[in-house]
Design a protein around this motif. Structure first.
Motif, PDB file in Angstrom:
ATOM      1  N   LEU A 191      96.544  53.318  15.556  1.00 28.83           N
ATOM      2  CA  LEU A 191      97.771  54.067  15.305  1.00 28.83           C
ATOM      3  C   LEU A 191      98.859  53.334  16.077  1.00 28.83           C
ATOM      4  N   ARG A 192      99.937  52.913  15.384  1.00 24.06           N
ATOM      5  CA  ARG A 192     100.985  52.120  16.025  1.00 24.06           C
ATOM      6  C   ARG A 192     102.292  52.897  16.017  1.00 24.06           C
ATOM      7  N   LEU A 193     102.894  53.031  17.209  1.00 23.83           N
ATOM      8  CA  LEU A 193     104.144  53.773  17.347  1.00 23.83           C
ATOM      9  C   LEU A 193     105.239  52.852  17.872  1.00 23.83           C
ATOM     10  N   THR A 194     106.397  52.884  17.222  1.00 24.62           N
ATOM     11  CA  THR A 194     107.574  52.185  17.718  1.00 24.62           C
ATOM     12  C   THR A 194     108.426  53.231  18.429  1.00 24.62           C
ATOM     13  N   VAL A 195     108.505  53.095  19.755  1.00 18.42           N
ATOM     14  CA  VAL A 195     109.206  54.073  20.585  1.00 18.42           C
ATOM     15  C   VAL A 195     110.598  53.542  20.919  1.00 18.42           C
ATOM     16  N   PRO A 196     111.656  54.346  20.689  1.00 14.72           N
ATOM     17  CA  PRO A 196     113.011  53.888  20.990  1.00 14.72           C
ATOM     18  C   PRO A 196     113.130  53.421  22.444  1.00 14.72           C
ATOM     19  N   GLY A 197     113.724  52.246  22.619  1.00 16.62           N
ATOM     20  CA  GLY A 197     113.912  51.707  23.960  1.00 16.62           C
ATOM     21  C   GLY A 197     112.682  51.016  24.511  1.00 16.62           C
ATOM     22  N   GLY A 198     111.570  51.107  23.795  1.00 15.83           N
ATOM     23  CA  GLY A 198     110.342  50.445  24.243  1.00 15.83           C
ATOM     24  C   GLY A 198     110.320  49.002  23.783  1.00 15.83           C
ATOM     25  N   PRO A 199     109.744  48.109  24.585  1.00 15.55           N
ATOM     26  CA  PRO A 199     109.757  46.688  24.250  1.00 15.55           C
ATOM     27  C   PRO A 199     108.806  46.320  23.109  1.00 15.55           C
TER      28      PRO A 199
ATOM     29  N   ILE B 255      97.278  62.910  23.920  1.00 11.89           N
ATOM     30  CA  ILE B 255      97.412  61.462  24.091  1.00 11.89           C
ATOM     31  C   ILE B 255      98.864  61.007  24.158  1.00 11.89           C
ATOM     32  N   PHE B 256      99.694  61.530  23.264  1.00 10.44           N
ATOM     33  CA  PHE B 256     101.097  61.116  23.228  1.00 10.44           C
ATOM     34  C   PHE B 256     101.948  62.263  22.709  1.00 10.44           C
ATOM     35  N   SER B 257     103.068  62.474  23.356  1.00  6.46           N
ATOM     36  CA  SER B 257     104.067  63.434  22.896  1.00  6.46           C
ATOM     37  C   SER B 257     105.419  62.825  23.198  1.00  6.46           C
ATOM     38  N   GLY B 258     106.176  62.544  22.163  1.00  6.44           N
ATOM     39  CA  GLY B 258     107.478  61.930  22.382  1.00  6.44           C
ATOM     40  C   GLY B 258     108.131  61.540  21.078  1.00  6.44           C
ATOM     41  N   GLU B 259     109.137  60.693  21.181  1.00  8.29           N
ATOM     42  CA  GLU B 259     109.906  60.276  20.020  1.00  8.29           C
ATOM     43  C   GLU B 259     109.478  58.891  19.559  1.00  8.29           C
ATOM     44  N   ALA B 260     109.582  58.679  18.245  1.00  9.71           N
ATOM     45  CA  ALA B 260     109.290  57.373  17.665  1.00  9.71           C
ATOM     46  C   ALA B 260     110.240  57.137  16.504  1.00  9.71           C
TER      47      ALA B 260
ATOM     48  N   PRO C  34     109.546  66.200   7.820  1.00  8.00           N
ATOM     49  CA  PRO C  34     110.706  65.310   7.918  1.00  8.00           C
ATOM     50  C   PRO C  34     111.106  64.924   9.348  1.00  8.00           C
ATOM     51  N   ASP C  35     110.897  65.805  10.317  1.00  4.60           N
ATOM     52  CA  ASP C  35     111.313  65.489  11.687  1.00  4.60           C
ATOM     53  C   ASP C  35     110.157  65.491  12.681  1.00  4.60           C
ATOM     54  N   LYS C  36     108.913  65.590  12.179  1.00  3.82           N
ATOM     55  CA  LYS C  36     107.765  65.632  13.090  1.00  3.82           C
ATOM     56  C   LYS C  36     106.523  65.054  12.429  1.00  3.82           C
ATOM     57  N   LEU C  37     105.765  64.303  13.215  1.00  5.56           N
ATOM     58  CA  LEU C  37     104.501  63.733  12.774  1.00  5.56           C
ATOM     59  C   LEU C  37     103.429  64.181  13.762  1.00  5.56           C
ATOM     60  N   THR C  38     102.328  64.703  13.253  1.00  8.56           N
ATOM     61  CA  THR C  38     101.236  65.152  14.112  1.00  8.56           C
ATOM     62  C   THR C  38      99.948  64.492  13.667  1.00  8.56           C
ATOM     63  N   VAL C  39      99.215  63.920  14.629  1.00  7.71           N
ATOM     64  CA  VAL C  39      97.887  63.388  14.360  1.00  7.71           C
ATOM     65  C   VAL C  39      96.904  64.177  15.211  1.00  7.71           C
TER      66      VAL C  39
ATOM     67  N   MET D  87     120.682  57.279  15.969  1.00  9.23           N
ATOM     68  CA  MET D  87     119.408  56.619  15.770  1.00  9.23           C
ATOM     69  C   MET D  87     118.445  57.567  15.071  1.00  9.23           C
ATOM     70  N   ASN D  88     117.691  57.057  14.117  1.00 11.88           N
ATOM     71  CA  ASN D  88     116.709  57.862  13.404  1.00 11.88           C
ATOM     72  C   ASN D  88     115.419  57.940  14.203  1.00 11.88           C
ATOM     73  N   ILE D  89     115.094  59.147  14.642  1.00 10.89           N
ATOM     74  CA  ILE D  89     113.860  59.348  15.400  1.00 10.89           C
ATOM     75  C   ILE D  89     113.157  60.611  14.911  1.00 10.89           C
ATOM     76  N   MET D  90     111.873  60.660  15.196  1.00 10.66           N
ATOM     77  CA  MET D  90     111.090  61.849  14.876  1.00 10.66           C
ATOM     78  C   MET D  90     110.212  62.179  16.076  1.00 10.66           C
ATOM     79  N   GLN D  91     109.825  63.422  16.173  1.00  8.74           N
ATOM     80  CA  GLN D  91     108.924  63.867  17.231  1.00  8.74           C
ATOM     81  C   GLN D  91     107.492  63.527  16.801  1.00  8.74           C
ATOM     82  N   VAL D  92     106.715  62.960  17.708  1.00  9.13           N
ATOM     83  CA  VAL D  92     105.335  62.580  17.401  1.00  9.13           C
ATOM     84  C   VAL D  92     104.400  63.226  18.409  1.00  9.13           C
ATOM     85  N   GLU D  93     103.342  63.826  17.888  1.00 12.01           N
ATOM     86  CA  GLU D  93     102.296  64.417  18.724  1.00 12.01           C
ATOM     87  C   GLU D  93     100.971  63.796  18.305  1.00 12.01           C
ATOM     88  N   VAL D  94     100.240  63.248  19.268  1.00 12.30           N
ATOM     89  CA  VAL D  94      98.900  62.731  19.019  1.00 12.30           C
ATOM     90  C   VAL D  94      97.966  63.440  19.986  1.00 12.30           C
ATOM     91  N   VAL D  95      97.054  64.205  19.432  1.00 13.93           N
ATOM     92  CA  VAL D  95      96.105  64.946  20.266  1.00 13.93           C
ATOM     93  C   VAL D  95      94.689  64.663  19.784  1.00 13.93           C
TER      94      VAL D  95
END
Length: 141
Positions: free
Chosen positions: A50-58, A15-20, A74-79, A1-9
């Motif tokens: 800011l909209r995040l699609t989280v793997p396994g999230g509904p 606020i959020f630290s995880g995969e999307a 390429p593998d990380k997004l930071t806001v 599965m294609n995922i990236m690490q996301v940090e929103v501070v």
């Protein structure tokens, strides 16, 4: 599965630290959709949802941001947001009241510092209202 690490501070909290698997960021030039392995970019963030699609999230995870800076690797997004609030912590009436109060403080500002603080409060309220509008539009589909 294609995922990236996301940090929103924000200035106040993490606020959020995880995969999307997909993220939509409101930028000054429009909404930017970002998938994993995106080319590196930096952009200014405008008030909005800011909209995040989280793997396994509904469904999408929504965060209201009032502005800030976006950095994509390429593998990380930071806001780095001026102010950020998760959608479940938002309230329509409170956001509308905060917007009115900020607008009043802008019109009564006596110096640059109080004007800047009032403008930041207004941007935060507008971001929450835009996010709540987006949530309503998704429920009506």
């Amino acid at each position: 599965m294609n995922i990236m690490q996301v940090e929103v501070v924000s200035n106040e909290e993490h606020i959020f630290s995880g995969e999307a698997s997909f993220v939509v960021v409101p930028t000054l030039t429009g909404e930017l959709g970002i998938y994993p392995r995106h080319e590196p970019i930096m952009s200014l963030v405008r008030p909005g949802a800011l909209r995040l699609t989280v793997p396994g999230g509904p469904e999408e995870l929504l965060v209201a941001v009032s502005g800030g800076l976006l950095e994509v690797q390429p593998d990380k997004l930071t806001v780095l947001a001026d102010v950020a609030v998760r959608s479940e912590e938002m309230d329509q009436a409170r956001a509308e009241e905060a917007k009115k109060a900020a607008e009043a403080r802008i019109s009564q500002a006596q110096d640059d510092d109080s004007l800047a603080k009032a403008q930041a409060a207004l941007a935060a309220a507008i971001a929450q209202l835009k996010t709540l509008d987006y949530l309503r539009s998704q429920k009506n589909k």
